[in-house]
Design a protein around this motif. Sequence first.
Motif, PDB file in Angstrom:
ATOM      1  N   SER A 278      24.813   2.181  -9.457  1.00  0.00           N
ATOM      2  CA  SER A 278      25.336   0.858  -9.155  1.00  0.00           C
ATOM      3  C   SER A 278      26.842   0.930  -8.936  1.00  0.00           C
ATOM      4  CB  SER A 278      25.036  -0.098 -10.316  1.00  0.00           C
ATOM      5  OG  SER A 278      25.776   0.290 -11.465  1.00  0.00           O
ATOM      6  N   ALA A 279      27.388  -0.092  -8.289  1.00  0.00           N
ATOM      7  CA  ALA A 279      28.832  -0.140  -8.082  1.00  0.00           C
ATOM      8  C   ALA A 279      29.557  -0.203  -9.423  1.00  0.00           C
ATOM      9  CB  ALA A 279      29.190  -1.357  -7.224  1.00  0.00           C
ATOM     10  N   LYS A 280      28.979  -0.915 -10.392  1.00  0.00           N
ATOM     11  CA  LYS A 280      29.580  -1.007 -11.717  1.00  0.00           C
ATOM     12  C   LYS A 280      29.649   0.357 -12.384  1.00  0.00           C
ATOM     13  CE  LYS A 280      29.113  -3.540 -16.089  1.00  0.00           C
ATOM     14  NZ  LYS A 280      28.302  -4.550 -16.826  1.00  0.00           N
ATOM     15  N   MET A 281      28.573   1.127 -12.310  1.00  0.00           N
ATOM     16  CA  MET A 281      28.554   2.454 -12.906  1.00  0.00           C
ATOM     17  C   MET A 281      29.494   3.400 -12.164  1.00  0.00           C
ATOM     18  SD  MET A 281      27.545   4.477 -15.242  1.00  0.00           S
ATOM     19  CE  MET A 281      26.273   3.454 -16.012  1.00  0.00           C
ATOM     20  N   TYR A 282      29.560   3.263 -10.837  1.00  0.00           N
ATOM     21  CA  TYR A 282      30.466   4.101 -10.048  1.00  0.00           C
ATOM     22  C   TYR A 282      31.913   3.870 -10.485  1.00  0.00           C
ATOM     23  CZ  TYR A 282      32.322   6.496  -5.906  1.00  0.00           C
ATOM     24  OH  TYR A 282      32.979   7.368  -5.058  1.00  0.00           O
ATOM     25  N   ARG A 283      32.288   2.607 -10.640  1.00  0.00           N
ATOM     26  CA  ARG A 283      33.650   2.283 -11.084  1.00  0.00           C
ATOM     27  C   ARG A 283      33.889   2.826 -12.506  1.00  0.00           C
ATOM     28  NH1 ARG A 283      36.005  -3.621 -10.248  1.00  0.00           N
ATOM     29  NH2 ARG A 283      37.188  -2.602  -8.570  1.00  0.00           N
ATOM     30  N   LYS A 284      32.906   2.728 -13.361  1.00  0.00           N
ATOM     31  CA  LYS A 284      33.055   3.230 -14.724  1.00  0.00           C
ATOM     32  C   LYS A 284      33.301   4.730 -14.740  1.00  0.00           C
ATOM     33  CE  LYS A 284      30.703   3.168 -19.221  1.00  0.00           C
ATOM     34  NZ  LYS A 284      29.474   2.754 -19.961  1.00  0.00           N
ATOM     35  N   GLN A 285      32.613   5.453 -13.857  1.00  0.00           N
ATOM     36  CA  GLN A 285      32.831   6.906 -13.760  1.00  0.00           C
ATOM     37  C   GLN A 285      34.216   7.215 -13.257  1.00  0.00           C
ATOM     38  OE1 GLN A 285      29.858   9.146 -11.686  1.00  0.00           O
ATOM     39  NE2 GLN A 285      28.304   8.787 -13.228  1.00  0.00           N
ATOM     40  N   LEU A 286      34.726   6.420 -12.292  1.00  0.00           N
ATOM     41  CA  LEU A 286      36.065   6.635 -11.783  1.00  0.00           C
ATOM     42  C   LEU A 286      37.109   6.464 -12.885  1.00  0.00           C
ATOM     43  CD1 LEU A 286      35.965   4.745  -8.350  1.00  0.00           C
ATOM     44  CD2 LEU A 286      36.000   7.222  -8.689  1.00  0.00           C
ATOM     45  N   VAL A 287      36.906   5.471 -13.716  1.00  0.00           N
ATOM     46  CA  VAL A 287      37.849   5.188 -14.788  1.00  0.00           C
ATOM     47  C   VAL A 287      37.889   6.329 -15.792  1.00  0.00           C
ATOM     48  CG1 VAL A 287      38.330   3.674 -16.752  1.00  0.00           C
ATOM     49  CG2 VAL A 287      37.682   2.695 -14.536  1.00  0.00           C
ATOM     50  N   SER A 288      36.719   6.984 -15.997  1.00  0.00           N
ATOM     51  CA  SER A 288      36.621   8.038 -17.002  1.00  0.00           C
ATOM     52  C   SER A 288      37.189   9.374 -16.528  1.00  0.00           C
ATOM     53  CB  SER A 288      35.173   8.221 -17.424  1.00  0.00           C
ATOM     54  OG  SER A 288      34.391   8.712 -16.343  1.00  0.00           O
ATOM     55  N   ILE A 289      37.428   9.501 -15.210  1.00  0.00           N
ATOM     56  CA  ILE A 289      37.926  10.779 -14.676  1.00  0.00           C
ATOM     57  C   ILE A 289      39.397  10.976 -15.025  1.00  0.00           C
ATOM     58  CG2 ILE A 289      38.410  12.041 -12.538  1.00  0.00           C
ATOM     59  CD1 ILE A 289      35.940  10.775 -11.330  1.00  0.00           C
TER      60      ILE A 289
END
Length: 289
Positions: A278-289
């Motif tokens: 999902s877009a929400k999960m994609y953004r969450k992964q970006l934040v964690s990088i």
Amino acid sequence: MEPKLEKISPNLLSSLAVKREVTPYMDYPLHYHPEYEIIFVEKSKGLRIMGNHVDQFSDGDLAFISSYLPHVWKNDKEYYEGNKELYVDVYVIHFLEDCFGKDFFKLPELNHIAQLFELGRQGISILGKEHSKISQMIKAVYHSNGYERLINFLNLLDTIATAKDIKLLSTPLYVQNINKIETDRLNIVIDFMMKNYRDDIYLDQLAAIINMNKASFCRYFKTRTHKTCTEFLNEIRISQACKLLLNKSLSISEICYKVGYNNISYFNRQFKKITRMSAKMYRKQLVSI
């Protein structure tokens, strides 16, 4: 601006055309040429189209491209707005298959390079452990001349041809169904979609660009790209959405409308279909990088 056959300026003192460009942004349209191309984008980010493959690119993008495969690198919107902190630094090598003589690359010792040329018809992205070594070898070709440049270049081809961690970009069916003449017609449509993905785009509108009726155009596009126009356009839009998700001040709904969708549910379905999250999960992964 229509896609074009790019003319590579020959260098009378070299069998290769080698250049480094440091510019505010990339301004080439979708194009193709008879030369093979090795390109190392040391600094830049945006959207890359290679045949019928659409993806994001960022600092370090490294690719090998064989003759006549349509391709383009387009920067993110902010590059064209005069931001002096953003710029492009790219190394490019162009060469013809017969640059060292008609049958040079047919020598049995160079069979692996001939195989590289065949794979390059799909466009190759170079990843993994070999990436750093190959990018430095490209710079070595750029900084050398004469016999030294020739040796550096052959070593570069050898290293690319034996690299293990690579990704083939465009599909084999696209390569089989595209030819030099058809490239011009198809690329007019692809270039239009790239420039106007934020707007509503209709099939009859695309068909009219190359003087076809809608039904014939749909068959034409699917046969040559192995994707429908809608699938191709969705890939362009979702690739742009992935970049916008880096901007935390934009909500997912705002991003949906910015990339050309007017239905958040449809956007969410397409995002998950293409990225497998999902877009929400994609953004969450970006934040964690």
